[in-house]
Design an enzyme around this catalytic site. Structure first.
Site, PDB file in Angstrom:
ATOM      1  N   PHE A 118      -1.093 -18.841  29.323  1.00  0.00           N
ATOM      2  CA  PHE A 118      -2.132 -17.865  28.958  1.00  0.00           C
ATOM      3  C   PHE A 118      -2.030 -16.606  29.835  1.00  0.00           C
ATOM      4  O   PHE A 118      -1.788 -15.501  29.327  1.00  0.00           O
ATOM      5  CB  PHE A 118      -3.491 -18.571  29.087  1.00  0.00           C
ATOM      6  CG  PHE A 118      -4.681 -17.675  29.200  1.00  0.00           C
ATOM      7  CD1 PHE A 118      -4.902 -16.671  28.275  1.00  0.00           C
ATOM      8  CD2 PHE A 118      -5.607 -17.856  30.242  1.00  0.00           C
ATOM      9  CE1 PHE A 118      -6.018 -15.840  28.379  1.00  0.00           C
ATOM     10  CE2 PHE A 118      -6.725 -17.047  30.343  1.00  0.00           C
ATOM     11  CZ  PHE A 118      -6.926 -16.026  29.420  1.00  0.00           C
TER      12      PHE A 118
ATOM     13  N   TYR B 256      -4.944 -30.889  41.634  1.00  0.00           N
ATOM     14  CA  TYR B 256      -4.825 -29.430  41.463  1.00  0.00           C
ATOM     15  C   TYR B 256      -5.244 -28.704  42.746  1.00  0.00           C
ATOM     16  O   TYR B 256      -4.527 -27.861  43.261  1.00  0.00           O
ATOM     17  CB  TYR B 256      -5.709 -28.997  40.287  1.00  0.00           C
ATOM     18  CG  TYR B 256      -5.616 -27.540  39.912  1.00  0.00           C
ATOM     19  CD1 TYR B 256      -4.393 -26.946  39.615  1.00  0.00           C
ATOM     20  CD2 TYR B 256      -6.756 -26.745  39.815  1.00  0.00           C
ATOM     21  CE1 TYR B 256      -4.318 -25.599  39.234  1.00  0.00           C
ATOM     22  CE2 TYR B 256      -6.688 -25.410  39.433  1.00  0.00           C
ATOM     23  CZ  TYR B 256      -5.472 -24.843  39.143  1.00  0.00           C
ATOM     24  OH  TYR B 256      -5.403 -23.521  38.772  1.00  0.00           O
TER      25      TYR B 256
END
Ligand code: UDP
Length: 319
Positions: free
Chosen positions: A12, A146
């Site tokens: 993205f 993450y």
């Protein structure tokens, strides 16, 4: 004109970055293994001689023939539903992938921008979050793959800077949204838009009082490029929108803007989901003369339009 390597170029943010840099006449090399990025994000550039795409997993070392001037290191799963499903890949991309890119930067004497994240602050206890805040991360929780990958990536980037004088800068990216997010990305903006457009129930996690601060993609790209082409080295800079909003308010706004008849379903709050997130962007304002310009209505309206025009895709799971 410079030669610029982008990891995660089919993602993205990566693909919007490529659009911007191609417009500025740079030569672009994109690396992506398409684990979460989509090749279709670059379809419109496939005949452009200034873009070369390489299918590559950055956890494997790579050398590039061309002399690289800049590396935007964007590659990583970034949506909670993704990184919770592929935690090992997420950790290895942030650690070994980052090492490989730092080695490449060193070899080419290139400047590297690490795409870090507001997740390094975890579920923050300080508001707004300044770059000096150390964070509040559960190292063994479901989001740790993450958070810790990015914290390690920041630490490794600084170690290369201190040890080898590698020219580096770190962008801490806060929630960013806009066209080209995957319809099945799982993040709140695409989820709510698609649910509203289909008049399906809007899924709010918890009671919807948790907050985020949403930055439109064009503003984020402006911040990232300003940071890369600045002379700031060996520092982290927050890039995000300082307008804080509750998740309930976002759902109401999207429902109204899409004339939706969706009802709301309340689900359990995911473990370690941050309660408040709000960037302090004083540093970016002072050093880069940057601040977001797009209000949430304008950004959401462009994003809704994108998903309306791509409704077909919302039926598929094209990971
Ligand atoms: N969220 C929600 N419904 C959804 C998706 C997300 O209520 O369908 C919530 C999520 O629990 C979090 C916030 O929206 O509190 C932002 O989540 P997102 O996955 O977009 O990104 P995060 O900021 O957590 O990385």
């Amino acid at each position: 004109m410079s030669t610029i390597l982008i990891t995660g170029g089919s993602g993205f943010i990566g693909s919007h970055l490529i659009d911007h840099l191609i417009r500025d006449n740079h030569q672009i090399i994109s690396l992506d293994n398409h684990i979460t990025g989509r090749p279709s994000n670059l379809d419109h550039l496939k005949d452009n001689p200034n873009l070369k795409t390489i299918h590559h997993d950055i956890t494997e070392p790579i050398d590039i023939e061309e002399k690289i001037d800049y590396i935007f290191h964007m590659a990583s799963p970034a949506s909670p539903i993704d990184y919770i499903q592929i935690p090992k890949e997420t950790l290895l991309t942030g650690s070994i992938g980052t090492k490989n890119m730092l080695d490449l930067a060193q070899k080419h004497s290139a400047r590297l921008l690490l795409a870090s994240t507001s997740e390094i602050y975890g579920d923050p206890l300080e508001h707004p979050q300044k770059e000096t805040y150390f964070g509040n991360v559960n190292t063994t929780g479901p989001r740790s793959c993450y958070d810790e990958a990015k914290r390690f990536a920041e630490a490794l980037t600084m170690a290369y800077h201190r040890t080898h004088n590698t020219n580096v800068v770190i962008a801490r990216i806060f929630n960013t949204y806009g066209p080209r997010m995957r319809p099945n990305d799982g993040r709140v903006v695409p989820n709510f838009i698609i649910q509203s457009l289909k008049n399906e129930s809007i899924t709010i996690n918890g009671d919807g009082t948790q907050t985020r601060s949403f930055c439109y993609i064009d503003d984020q790209i402006d911040g990232l490029t300003k940071l890369m082409f600045s002379n700031i080295q060996g520092e982290a800079v927050n890039l995000g929108n300082p307008e804080e909003t509750t998740i309930s308010a976002v759902s109401e706004k999207i429902k109204t803007m899409t004339n939706s008849t969706s009802t709301t379903t309340y689900n359990d709050m995911p473990e370690n989901d941050p309660i408040r997130r709000l960037p302090d962007i004083t540093k970016a304002k002072n050093l880069l003369d940057w601040k977001p310009k797009t209000d949430i209505e304008t950004g959401l309206s462009a994003t809704i339009e994108h998903f309306k025009n791509n409704m077909q895709q919302t039926e598929t799971t094209d990971q």
